[in-house]
Design a protein around this motif. Structure first.
Motif, PDB file in Angstrom:
ATOM      1  N   ALA A 163      -5.081 -78.895  -8.221  1.00 25.06           N
ATOM      2  CA  ALA A 163      -5.086 -78.015  -9.391  1.00 25.06           C
ATOM      3  C   ALA A 163      -5.764 -78.715 -10.559  1.00 25.06           C
ATOM      4  O   ALA A 163      -5.806 -79.936 -10.619  1.00 25.06           O
ATOM      5  N   GLU A 290      -2.312 -71.618 -10.859  1.00 30.09           N
ATOM      6  CA  GLU A 290      -1.604 -70.621 -10.039  1.00 30.09           C
ATOM      7  C   GLU A 290      -2.378 -70.293  -8.765  1.00 30.09           C
ATOM      8  O   GLU A 290      -1.788 -70.171  -7.687  1.00 30.09           O
ATOM      9  N   THR A 292      -4.436 -72.196  -7.219  1.00 30.97           N
ATOM     10  CA  THR A 292      -4.430 -73.358  -6.332  1.00 30.97           C
ATOM     11  C   THR A 292      -3.088 -73.461  -5.606  1.00 30.97           C
ATOM     12  O   THR A 292      -3.040 -73.728  -4.405  1.00 30.97           O
ATOM     13  N   GLU A 293      -2.002 -73.226  -6.329  1.00 30.39           N
ATOM     14  CA  GLU A 293      -0.675 -73.249  -5.697  1.00 30.39           C
ATOM     15  C   GLU A 293      -0.593 -72.174  -4.610  1.00 30.39           C
ATOM     16  O   GLU A 293      -0.096 -72.403  -3.515  1.00 30.39           O
ATOM     17  N   TYR A 294      -1.115 -71.003  -4.949  1.00 36.33           N
ATOM     18  CA  TYR A 294      -1.125 -69.891  -3.989  1.00 36.33           C
ATOM     19  C   TYR A 294      -1.950 -70.250  -2.747  1.00 36.33           C
ATOM     20  O   TYR A 294      -1.496 -70.084  -1.605  1.00 36.33           O
ATOM     21  N   ARG A 296      -2.900 -73.185  -1.645  1.00 39.18           N
ATOM     22  CA  ARG A 296      -2.313 -74.307  -0.917  1.00 39.18           C
ATOM     23  C   ARG A 296      -1.174 -73.808  -0.004  1.00 39.18           C
ATOM     24  O   ARG A 296      -1.098 -74.173   1.176  1.00 39.18           O
ATOM     25  N   GLU A 310      -3.498 -83.293  -0.811  1.00 36.90           N
ATOM     26  CA  GLU A 310      -3.956 -83.286  -2.199  1.00 36.90           C
ATOM     27  C   GLU A 310      -5.222 -84.138  -2.232  1.00 36.90           C
ATOM     28  O   GLU A 310      -5.181 -85.311  -1.880  1.00 36.90           O
TER      29      GLU A 310
END
Ligand SMILES: [Zn+2]
Ligand SMILES: [Zn+2]
Length: 377
Positions: A163, A290, A292-294, A296, A310
């Motif tokens: 992120a 957000e 990137t979290e999604y 990932r 990561e």
């Protein structure tokens, strides 16, 4: 995908000259029954996958261009001309065409619309900026953007997310130093531009080591130094080309002035003059937290958590940054290092990919195409 990638690898094309590649892409997309738009920003191609259900419009992006490198590999699919796919963009196109096939077959499941973006000229010429300036984001209502890069720095089977800032800004410097030519035995009657340029090449490193705040990364590299013709002639001028990288916008903004100040001082000390041209190229590539979290989490579900890592930020640059400036976006890395053959760095004359990596790339792209229109934040 392997056959497509090898075909593209054998026929590489430089930025904004990807005519054969673009024609191949457009023909494949048409065979799949997709709406196709060609010649965007010269050679760009868009394929539109309209889903069966309502949802967001997302873009999946691949870059198509090669580099002016003479390939030194011996593979049967080696380059047949003076250019080379030494960055893996042939793989990116093959992956997105693979995703196009699966997504077009599963159109009914897709919520919203998937825009498949094949852009020209990532290597320095800013094809992504040209696509943005051509208005594709507004015209097709693109709300989210995803892209990938194969990476020989990471083993096949690893897909990397990060992120925030992932790639540096990249700008170029062009310098001409003008002295006074003469006999190599009479330096006192000349102004030696090789001496002046050499002094500058050494001294300019003080900008990074002594001027920029040490907690902020920056790089100045002089990659080309051209001067002179023979043993005993002091030439009239010297030419330098270089690249400048940074992460902080303030640092980036001041690099031009700081470099020119060193140049001006050194030229003044010797009585030389100079031309200084600073070319602003690519901004920092920033991944939306957000998105990137999604992506990932989607990657963990699709590929298995053991495949997700990561990845570190690097001083490399990407013109995907122009898309990421406009819409929430995530750019991820797909490891493509298998054996020794695929362990050369990008832009090396012997660069090659482990083709097993294409599978990880396409599975991730397909997952995004099927899911993001409904579930991306
Ligand atoms: Zn590259
Ligand atoms: Zn690249």
């Amino acid at each position: 995908m392997v056959a497509t990638r090898r075909d593209l690898h054998a026929h590489p094309e430089l930025g904004f000259q990807e005519h054969r590649t673009a024609a191949l892409v457009a023909a494949r997309l048409r065979e799949l029954g997709l709406e196709v738009h060609e010649r965007i920003a010269q050679t760009g191609v868009l394929g539109i996958v309209k889903g069966g259900r309502p949802g967001k419009t997302i873009m999946l992006r691949a870059d198509m261009d090669a580099l002016p490198i003479r390939e030194q590999n011996e593979a049967a699919y080696r380059s047949t001309n003076d250019a080379m796919h030494a960055c893996g963009h042939d793989g990116h196109v093959a992956i997105l065409l693979g995703a196009a096939q699966i997504l077009s077959e599963r159109r009914a499941e897709i919520c919203g619309t998937v825009v498949l973006c094949f852009q020209p000229a990532e290597e320095g010429l800013g094809g992504a900026r040209a696509m943005v300036e051509a208005g594709i984001l507004g015209e097709y209502g693109i709300e989210r953007a995803y892209g990938l890069h194969l990476s020989s720095q990471h083993p096949t089977g690893k897909v990397g997310f990060r992120a925030g800032q992932i790639y540096a800004s990249s700008d170029s410097i062009e310098i001409a130093i003008h002295g006074k030519g003469g006999h190599g035995a009479a330096p006192h009657l000349s102004i030696d531009p090789i001496y002046v340029a050499s002094s500058f090449v050494v001294a300019v490193q003080q900008v990074v080591s002594r001027v920029v705040n040490p907690v902020e990364p920056a790089v100045v590299t002089i990659g080309s130094f051209q001067a002179g013709t023979t043993y005993n002639v002091i030439p009239t001028s010297a030419k330098l080309l270089g690249t400048v990288r940074a992460f902080d916008a303030g640092v980036r903004a001041e690099m031009s002035g700081r470099i020119e100040r060193v140049l001006a001082g050194i030229c003044a000390a010797s009585g030389a003059t100079y031309d200084f041209n600073y070319i602003w190229r690519y901004p920092v590539t920033s991944n939306d937290a957000e998105q990137t979290e999604y992506a990932r989490a989607l990657g963990e579900r699709t590929l298995g958590a053991e495949h997700i890592e990561e990845f570190p930020k690097i001083m490399g640059a990407e013109d995907f940054s122009f898309f990421a400036e406009k819409v929430p976006a995530c750019f991820y890395q797909v490891g493509c290092r298998g054996d020794e053959r695929s362990s050369f760095p990008h832009h090396h004359e012997r660069f090659d990919i482990d083709e097993r990596a294409l599978e990880y790339g396409v599975r991730m792209m397909v997952a995004l195409g099927l899911d993001a229109g409904a579930n991306a934040p």
